[in-house]
Design a protein around this motif. Structure first.
Motif, mmCIF file in Angstrom:
data_model
loop_
_atom_site.group_PDB
_atom_site.id
_atom_site.type_symbol
_atom_site.label_atom_id
_atom_site.label_comp_id
_atom_site.label_asym_id
_atom_site.label_seq_id
_atom_site.Cartn_x
_atom_site.Cartn_y
_atom_site.Cartn_z
ATOM 1 N N PRO A 15 20.192 5.948 20.522
ATOM 2 C CA PRO A 15 21.297 6.683 20.360
ATOM 3 C C PRO A 15 22.119 6.780 18.939
ATOM 4 O O PRO A 15 22.693 7.784 18.365
ATOM 5 N N LYS A 16 21.601 5.924 18.049
ATOM 6 C CA LYS A 16 22.205 5.961 16.777
ATOM 7 C C LYS A 16 21.452 7.132 15.819
ATOM 8 O O LYS A 16 22.101 7.283 14.765
ATOM 9 N N THR A 17 20.580 7.469 16.256
ATOM 10 C CA THR A 17 19.835 8.519 15.388
ATOM 11 C C THR A 17 19.807 9.989 16.173
ATOM 12 O O THR A 17 19.333 11.162 15.806
ATOM 13 N N GLY A 18 20.901 9.993 17.138
ATOM 14 C CA GLY A 18 21.469 11.340 17.783
ATOM 15 C C GLY A 18 20.756 11.504 19.156
ATOM 16 O O GLY A 18 20.941 12.539 19.710
ATOM 17 N N ASP A 19 19.901 10.734 19.782
ATOM 18 C CA ASP A 19 19.232 10.815 20.811
ATOM 19 C C ASP A 19 20.658 10.547 21.781
ATOM 20 O O ASP A 19 21.737 9.951 21.802
ATOM 21 N N ARG A 20 20.407 11.407 23.229
ATOM 22 C CA ARG A 20 21.504 11.575 24.077
ATOM 23 C C ARG A 20 21.129 11.101 25.421
ATOM 24 O O ARG A 20 19.710 11.107 25.817
ATOM 25 N N LEU A 21 21.897 10.648 26.383
ATOM 26 C CA LEU A 21 21.970 10.582 27.625
ATOM 27 C C LEU A 21 21.731 11.897 28.656
ATOM 28 O O LEU A 21 22.462 12.711 28.227
ATOM 29 N N VAL A 22 20.721 11.924 29.301
ATOM 30 C CA VAL A 22 20.655 13.354 30.137
ATOM 31 C C VAL A 22 20.769 12.875 31.513
ATOM 32 O O VAL A 22 20.729 13.979 32.437
ATOM 33 N N GLU A 23 20.628 11.768 32.039
ATOM 34 C CA GLU A 23 20.423 11.443 33.325
ATOM 35 C C GLU A 23 20.825 9.931 33.667
ATOM 36 O O GLU A 23 20.576 9.114 33.061
ATOM 37 N N ILE A 24 21.572 9.735 34.755
ATOM 38 C CA ILE A 24 21.985 8.328 35.190
ATOM 39 C C ILE A 24 21.971 8.276 36.778
ATOM 40 O O ILE A 24 22.445 9.314 37.413
ATOM 41 N N ALA A 92 19.138 -3.496 27.819
ATOM 42 C CA ALA A 92 19.961 -3.332 26.463
ATOM 43 C C ALA A 92 19.850 -1.764 25.993
ATOM 44 O O ALA A 92 20.808 -1.408 25.471
ATOM 45 N N PHE A 93 18.594 -1.180 26.401
ATOM 46 C CA PHE A 93 18.382 0.093 26.079
ATOM 47 C C PHE A 93 19.433 1.037 26.888
ATOM 48 O O PHE A 93 20.024 1.870 26.244
ATOM 49 N N ASP A 94 19.704 0.805 28.303
ATOM 50 C CA ASP A 94 20.409 1.849 29.167
ATOM 51 C C ASP A 94 21.889 1.311 28.667
ATOM 52 O O ASP A 94 22.753 2.212 28.715
ATOM 53 N N PHE A 95 22.016 0.148 28.363
ATOM 54 C CA PHE A 95 23.613 -0.181 27.975
ATOM 55 C C PHE A 95 23.962 0.489 26.531
ATOM 56 O O PHE A 95 24.920 1.062 26.460
ATOM 57 N N GLY A 96 22.871 0.416 25.721
ATOM 58 C CA GLY A 96 22.987 1.208 24.538
ATOM 59 C C GLY A 96 23.354 2.615 24.533
ATOM 60 O O GLY A 96 24.346 3.227 23.775
ATOM 61 N N PHE A 97 22.735 3.449 25.468
ATOM 62 C CA PHE A 97 22.954 4.887 25.489
ATOM 63 C C PHE A 97 24.520 5.302 26.318
ATOM 64 O O PHE A 97 24.948 6.085 25.891
ATOM 65 N N VAL A 98 24.525 4.246 27.458
ATOM 66 C CA VAL A 98 25.894 4.518 28.132
ATOM 67 C C VAL A 98 26.950 4.224 27.038
ATOM 68 O O VAL A 98 28.157 5.301 26.977
ATOM 69 N N ASN A 99 26.980 3.096 26.442
ATOM 70 C CA ASN A 99 28.053 2.896 25.527
ATOM 71 C C ASN A 99 28.200 3.747 24.423
ATOM 72 O O ASN A 99 29.504 4.180 23.805
ATOM 73 N N ALA A 100 26.911 4.486 23.686
ATOM 74 C CA ALA A 100 27.071 5.589 22.966
ATOM 75 C C ALA A 100 28.183 6.845 23.584
ATOM 76 O O ALA A 100 28.761 7.367 22.744
ATOM 77 N N GLU A 101 27.562 7.048 24.661
ATOM 78 C CA GLU A 101 28.233 8.096 25.254
ATOM 79 C C GLU A 101 29.830 7.703 25.604
ATOM 80 O O GLU A 101 30.524 8.812 25.371
ATOM 81 N N LEU A 102 30.038 6.625 25.804
ATOM 82 C CA LEU A 102 31.648 6.288 26.278
ATOM 83 C C LEU A 102 32.350 6.328 25.093
ATOM 84 O O LEU A 102 33.585 6.700 24.893
ATOM 85 N N ALA A 103 31.518 6.024 23.567
ATOM 86 C CA ALA A 103 32.308 6.080 22.638
ATOM 87 C C ALA A 103 32.724 7.542 22.030
ATOM 88 O O ALA A 103 33.687 7.865 21.524
ATOM 89 N N ARG A 104 31.724 8.247 22.510
ATOM 90 C CA ARG A 104 31.911 9.834 22.140
ATOM 91 C C ARG A 104 32.919 10.530 22.911
ATOM 92 O O ARG A 104 33.776 11.307 22.714
#
Length: 232
Positions: A15-24, A92-104
């Motif tokens: 997520p730090k390089t612009g990748d995004r969450l698309v499904e949960i 850690a992978f899933d938490f990283g993406f969810v937390n990146a979306e929460l930050a946005r």
């Protein structure tokens, strides 16, 4: 105890390089049993979908273009998660993406102390073995024949079965988990007891009588070359 098993699909690895969450996809467990409650959502990532990622989960930009943004469903997601421990495979992978979306979305991050990683569990249980979801499902006899591509809800369902097996299987419940505040004995179904109709008699003594002890001593004295004499 309430626990949430979840999985995510993304546009890539970081997520730090612009990748995004698309499904949960999230599955609710209570006392290691599936309750039937779940949360599932697709999200518009507001960017392209790399071909390598689409090959894994099959989610194209054409499919995701009319899906809601993460921020529009964040309240539903947070309400479903509550304060329960969160279980994921390579968490850690899933938490990283969810937390990146929460930050946005201007929301606080998930507390990492809530994280339970089934990959780490598998490494302790089966050192040196393969720890992918597919490999572990095979090891524990979990049917994954319907898993053609990755999918967050499908993978969360498989992981829920796997997590239950890795933490003791269905045996751990046995129907003995009591309602909070109610002793287990009060909720367990009574076993049928057959009491035969016969006269009462006193319990038999379980200690040898003096006469029995004397007969035993005479017997031991008469043994010819007992084995224990060789070790004295």
């Amino acid at each position: 105890m309430r626990e949430i098993i979840f999985d995510t699909e993304t546009t890539g690895f970081d997520p730090k390089t612009g990748d995004r969450l698309v499904e949960i996809g999230c599955i609710e467990l209570v006392d290691r049993r599936e309750t039937g409650n779940s949360f599932h959502a697709y999200f518009n990532p507001e960017r392209d979908m790399p071909a390598a990622a689409e090959a894994v989960h099959g989610l194209s930009i054409a499919f995701l273009s009319d899906k809601p943004l993460f921020a529009s469903r964040v309240d539903e997601l947070m309400e479903f998660l509550g304060d329960a421990p969160l279980v994921a495979h390579n968490a850690a992978f899933d938490f990283g993406f969810v937390n990146a979306e929460l930050a946005r979305a201007g929301r606080p991050a998930l507390d990492m102390t809530r994280m339970c990683c089934t990959v780490q569990m598998a490494r302790k249980l089966h050192p040196g073995a393969k720890h992918s979801l597919d490999a572990l499902c095979t090891r524990y006899g979990i049917d994954r024949s319907h898993r053609v591509k990755h999918g967050a809800l499908l993978d969360a369902e498989l992981l829920a079965h796997l997590y239950i097996e890795m933490t003791g299987g269905r045996q751990i419940g046995l129907g003995l988990a009591a309602t909070p505040g109610v002793p287990a004995a009060a909720t367990a179904a009574p076993l049928p007891i057959h009491v035969p109709d016969r006269p009462w008699r006193e319990p038999r003594p379980h200690m040898a009588s003096p006469a029995e002890l004397a007969r035993h001593a005479d017997f031991v004295t008469g043994l010819n070359q007992p084995l224990w004499h060789d070790t004295v």
